[in-house]
Design an enzyme around this catalytic site. Sequence first.
Site, PDB file in Angstrom:
ATOM      1  N   LYS A 208       0.865  -1.191   0.000  1.00  0.00           N
ATOM      2  CA  LYS A 208       0.000   0.000   0.000  1.00  0.00           C
ATOM      3  C   LYS A 208       0.902   1.241   0.000  1.00  0.00           C
ATOM      4  O   LYS A 208       1.409   1.648   1.042  1.00  0.00           O
ATOM      5  CB  LYS A 208      -0.919   0.041   1.227  1.00  0.00           C
ATOM      6  CG  LYS A 208      -2.000   1.104   1.049  1.00  0.00           C
ATOM      7  CD  LYS A 208      -2.390   1.815   2.308  1.00  0.00           C
ATOM      8  CE  LYS A 208      -1.536   2.971   2.702  1.00  0.00           C
ATOM      9  NZ  LYS A 208      -1.575   4.164   1.829  1.00  0.00           N
TER      10      LYS A 208
ATOM     11  N   GLU B  54      10.346   1.953   9.898  1.00  0.00           N
ATOM     12  CA  GLU B  54      11.359   2.948   9.530  1.00  0.00           C
ATOM     13  C   GLU B  54      10.682   4.298   9.699  1.00  0.00           C
ATOM     14  O   GLU B  54       9.836   4.671   8.887  1.00  0.00           O
ATOM     15  CB  GLU B  54      11.812   2.754   8.087  1.00  0.00           C
ATOM     16  CG  GLU B  54      12.577   1.473   7.826  1.00  0.00           C
ATOM     17  CD  GLU B  54      13.921   1.429   8.526  1.00  0.00           C
ATOM     18  OE1 GLU B  54      14.437   2.491   8.927  1.00  0.00           O
ATOM     19  OE2 GLU B  54      14.454   0.316   8.681  1.00  0.00           O
TER      20      GLU B  54
ATOM     21  N   CYS C 203      13.821  11.745   5.263  1.00  0.00           N
ATOM     22  CA  CYS C 203      13.808  11.285   6.666  1.00  0.00           C
ATOM     23  C   CYS C 203      15.161  11.515   7.329  1.00  0.00           C
ATOM     24  O   CYS C 203      15.238  11.794   8.521  1.00  0.00           O
ATOM     25  CB  CYS C 203      13.423   9.826   6.731  1.00  0.00           C
ATOM     26  SG  CYS C 203      14.419   8.787   5.670  1.00  0.00           S
TER      27      CYS C 203
ATOM     28  N   GLU D 132      10.041  16.856  14.224  1.00  0.00           N
ATOM     29  CA  GLU D 132      10.435  16.856  12.816  1.00  0.00           C
ATOM     30  C   GLU D 132       9.572  17.878  12.067  1.00  0.00           C
ATOM     31  O   GLU D 132       8.355  17.882  12.238  1.00  0.00           O
ATOM     32  CB  GLU D 132      10.116  15.447  12.292  1.00  0.00           C
ATOM     33  CG  GLU D 132      10.860  15.001  11.087  1.00  0.00           C
ATOM     34  CD  GLU D 132      10.362  13.636  10.579  1.00  0.00           C
ATOM     35  OE1 GLU D 132       9.231  13.226  10.891  1.00  0.00           O
ATOM     36  OE2 GLU D 132      11.132  12.994   9.856  1.00  0.00           O
TER      37      GLU D 132
HETATM   38  P1  NAD Z   1       2.679   8.966   7.222  1.00  0.00           P
HETATM   39  O1  NAD Z   1       3.005   8.238   8.463  1.00  0.00           O
HETATM   40  O2  NAD Z   1       1.634  10.021   7.275  1.00  0.00           O
HETATM   41  O3  NAD Z   1       2.181   7.960   6.082  1.00  0.00           O
HETATM   42  C1  NAD Z   1       2.975   6.875   5.657  1.00  0.00           C
HETATM   43  C2  NAD Z   1       2.073   5.771   5.142  1.00  0.00           C
HETATM   44  O4  NAD Z   1       1.257   5.315   6.221  1.00  0.00           O
HETATM   45  C3  NAD Z   1       1.116   6.202   4.026  1.00  0.00           C
HETATM   46  O5  NAD Z   1       1.017   5.163   3.078  1.00  0.00           O
HETATM   47  C4  NAD Z   1      -0.204   6.377   4.761  1.00  0.00           C
HETATM   48  O6  NAD Z   1      -1.341   6.164   3.951  1.00  0.00           O
HETATM   49  C5  NAD Z   1      -0.086   5.272   5.812  1.00  0.00           C
HETATM   50  N1  NAD Z   1      -0.951   5.482   6.993  1.00  0.00           N
HETATM   51  C6  NAD Z   1      -1.328   6.674   7.536  1.00  0.00           C
HETATM   52  N2  NAD Z   1      -2.131   6.445   8.601  1.00  0.00           N
HETATM   53  C7  NAD Z   1      -2.239   5.102   8.734  1.00  0.00           C
HETATM   54  C8  NAD Z   1      -2.939   4.260   9.640  1.00  0.00           C
HETATM   55  N3  NAD Z   1      -3.676   4.753  10.638  1.00  0.00           N
HETATM   56  N4  NAD Z   1      -2.845   2.917   9.491  1.00  0.00           N
HETATM   57  C9  NAD Z   1      -2.075   2.399   8.502  1.00  0.00           C
HETATM   58  N5  NAD Z   1      -1.412   3.148   7.600  1.00  0.00           N
HETATM   59  C10 NAD Z   1      -1.475   4.481   7.716  1.00  0.00           C
HETATM   60  O7  NAD Z   1       4.059   9.516   6.673  1.00  0.00           O
HETATM   61  P2  NAD Z   1       4.301  10.404   5.396  1.00  0.00           P
HETATM   62  O8  NAD Z   1       3.817  11.773   5.703  1.00  0.00           O
HETATM   63  O9  NAD Z   1       3.794   9.694   4.190  1.00  0.00           O
HETATM   64  O10 NAD Z   1       5.912  10.356   5.325  1.00  0.00           O
HETATM   65  C11 NAD Z   1       6.715  11.212   6.048  1.00  0.00           C
HETATM   66  C12 NAD Z   1       7.335  10.500   7.230  1.00  0.00           C
HETATM   67  O11 NAD Z   1       7.998   9.327   6.818  1.00  0.00           O
HETATM   68  C13 NAD Z   1       8.374  11.347   7.922  1.00  0.00           C
HETATM   69  O12 NAD Z   1       8.199  11.291   9.314  1.00  0.00           O
HETATM   70  C14 NAD Z   1       9.690  10.696   7.502  1.00  0.00           C
HETATM   71  O13 NAD Z   1      10.745  10.922   8.408  1.00  0.00           O
HETATM   72  C15 NAD Z   1       9.301   9.258   7.420  1.00  0.00           C
HETATM   73  N6  NAD Z   1      10.217   8.489   6.573  1.00  0.00           N
HETATM   74  C16 NAD Z   1      11.120   7.637   7.146  1.00  0.00           C
HETATM   75  C17 NAD Z   1      12.030   6.937   6.355  1.00  0.00           C
HETATM   76  C18 NAD Z   1      13.052   5.998   6.945  1.00  0.00           C
HETATM   77  O14 NAD Z   1      13.750   5.323   6.198  1.00  0.00           O
HETATM   78  N7  NAD Z   1      13.189   5.927   8.247  1.00  0.00           N
HETATM   79  C19 NAD Z   1      12.002   7.121   4.970  1.00  0.00           C
HETATM   80  C20 NAD Z   1      11.083   7.999   4.417  1.00  0.00           C
HETATM   81  C21 NAD Z   1      10.182   8.674   5.222  1.00  0.00           C
END
Ligand code: NAD
Length: 497
Positions: free
Chosen positions: A180, A255, A289, A390
Site C-alpha cells: 500500500k 522505519e 527522513c 520533525e
Molecule cells: P505517514 O506516516 O503520514 O504515512 C505513511 C504511510 O502510512 C502512508 O502510506 C499512509 O497512507 C499510511 N498510513 C497513515 N495512517 C495510517 C494508519 N492509521 N494505518 C495504517 N497506515 C497508515 O508519513 P508520510 O507523511 O507519508 O511520510 C513522512 C514521514 O515518513 C516522515 O516522518 C519521515 O521521516 C518518514 N520516513 C522515514 C524513512 C526511513 O527510512 N526511516 C524514509 C522515508 C520517510
Amino acid sequence: MPQADNSAATCYIDGKWVPAADGRTRQIHCPADGQLVATVSEGGRADAEQAVAAARRAFDEGTWSTGSAWDRGDLLLRVADILVRDKDEFARAESLDTGKRLVESEYDMDDIAACFRYFGKIAGTDAGSLVDTGTPDAISRVQYEPVGVCGMITPWNFPLLQVAWKVAPAIAAGDTFILKPSELTPATAILLMRALEEAGLPAGVGNLVLGSGSEVGSVLAEHPDVDLISFTGGLHTGRKISAMAAPTVKKVALELGGKNPNVVFADADFDTAVDFALTAIFLHSGQVCSAGARLIVQDELHDALVDEIVRRAEQIRIGGPFDDDAETGPLISAAHLQKVDDYVQKAVSEGAVLRTGGERPEGERYANGHYYLPTVLDEVKQGSYAVTEESFGPVLTVERFTDEDDAIRIANDTHYGLAGAVFTGDPAKAQRVANRLRHGTVWINDFHPYLPQAEWGGFKQSGIGRELGRAGLGEYQEAKHVYQNLRPGPQNWFSAK
Ligand code: NAD
C-alpha cells in the site's frame, strides 16, 4: 476526495488489474502546479482483504516460497533491467506525483535499479549453515526461511525507493506481499507492479492496493493472515501500526522519522561544511527522513558558518520538476505546507531567531504550487519544540556546542536516532564522535549517501529492524553504518556564488 468511477483499474490483486470493489477513485495532482496527473482506484477494506487472501494462498501453496531462490534472484535482475529500460517513464511519473526535480527522480531510479540488482545477486547465496553437534550421530543446520505474508506501507517522499527497499528483499526471501503506497504518490508503484508482471511474478505473490492508511493500511496491520507489517512513515503512524499489530503478535518493521544532527567542528573544512549543510537540509525541500535538520556548530565557527549558510540559502532557486533552473521543488501538499509553516511560527514564538525564509516565495510562478522558502532558525534552545519535532520541510535549526563531549550530548538529546553527520579535519575525532552518536547511520565529512549493501535503520524511536544489507545478529544487536568520505570537498548541489 475519492469519487465513484469504474474506469481506473489500478489495483493489482491475484495477478489481475482491478478497480476498487466499490468503484471509488482518487485524483492525483502535481504539487508543483496543481495539474491533474492521474485518476487511480481508491481501494478500501474489501480490496485489502481480497489481496491478503491472494497473498496467503500464494504463500501457502509453497511453489513460490520453497522454490529456487536463484530463480527469484533472476526475476529481480529482470526487474532491474526493466527499470533501466523504462527509466524516463518512471522518473517522469515520480516527478509529477512528488513535484521533485526530474534529475532527482532519475537519480532515485538508478538507486532503485541498484537495489533490485543487489537483492537479485544475493538471493540464493546464503542458504544457511551447518552447526557442529559434537557427535557423528546427528546433523544440525540453521536455514533461512521466508517470514510469510508481508504487508507493506510506504510514504510519499521517495515513493518508489521506499517500495523497492521492501519489495526486493521480500521477493529474494520468498515472501508474498500486499503493497500500500502513499495515497498521494501511487504512480510508480503501479509501474513497478507492471514491471514485476512482465518479469514473471506469479499471481498472488505481489499485490497492490491503493488507498488511504486508515482503510487499507489498517487492514494490513490488523489482519491475522499477515505475518509481518513493514512500515515506513511518521513516528505517530508507526506507533498506531505497532498497536494495531500487537493483538496478532505480528512481526513489525518500522522505519520512522528523524531529527538528524549535523555536527560541525571548528577544524572542519569551511567550504565543505557549508556545502553539505545546505544539501543535508534543503535537498527535496527537506522532505527526507535523514535530512540534516539540526546544525550543531562549535561556538567559534558559529557566526561565520551561519552567515554563509544564510547567504547561500537565499540563492537557492525553487521551481517545478521540469524547470531547468530549479534547484529544489515544492512540498507535497497544501496540508504539509501549513504544517511546516506552523512549525516555524511555533519555533519563533519559543525564541528561535528567524535568519531567512519562514514564508512562501512570491510570484506567479509559485501561485499554484506548495512552495516554501529555505528557512534558517538560529539560537534554538535544546529541548525546545524546534529541536525535538520533525518539520519535514526546508527548515534548518542551529545550536551551538563548546567541546566534543558537549557536541555528542546535544546530538544525542533526541528521541529519534535515524542518521547524523560529523564534519572535522581530525580523523580520530571523527571516529570517536561517530562511535558515540546514537544514530543508525553516521556520515563523516559527507551527508546522505547510503548503500544497498549497508544496512539502514533507526536507533531509539526512529524504528524497529533494519532495511537493506544483511540482517545483523537478530534483535539483540544494532548495526550502525559509518560512512567516511576520505576526500571531502564541496559538491555544489546548490550552485555556489
Ligand atoms: P505517514 O506516516 O503520514 O504515512 C505513511 C504511510 O502510512 C502512508 O502510506 C499512509 O497512507 C499510511 N498510513 C497513515 N495512517 C495510517 C494508519 N492509521 N494505518 C495504517 N497506515 C497508515 O508519513 P508520510 O507523511 O507519508 O511520510 C513522512 C514521514 O515518513 C516522515 O516522518 C519521515 O521521516 C518518514 N520516513 C522515514 C524513512 C526511513 O527510512 N526511516 C524514509 C522515508 C520517510
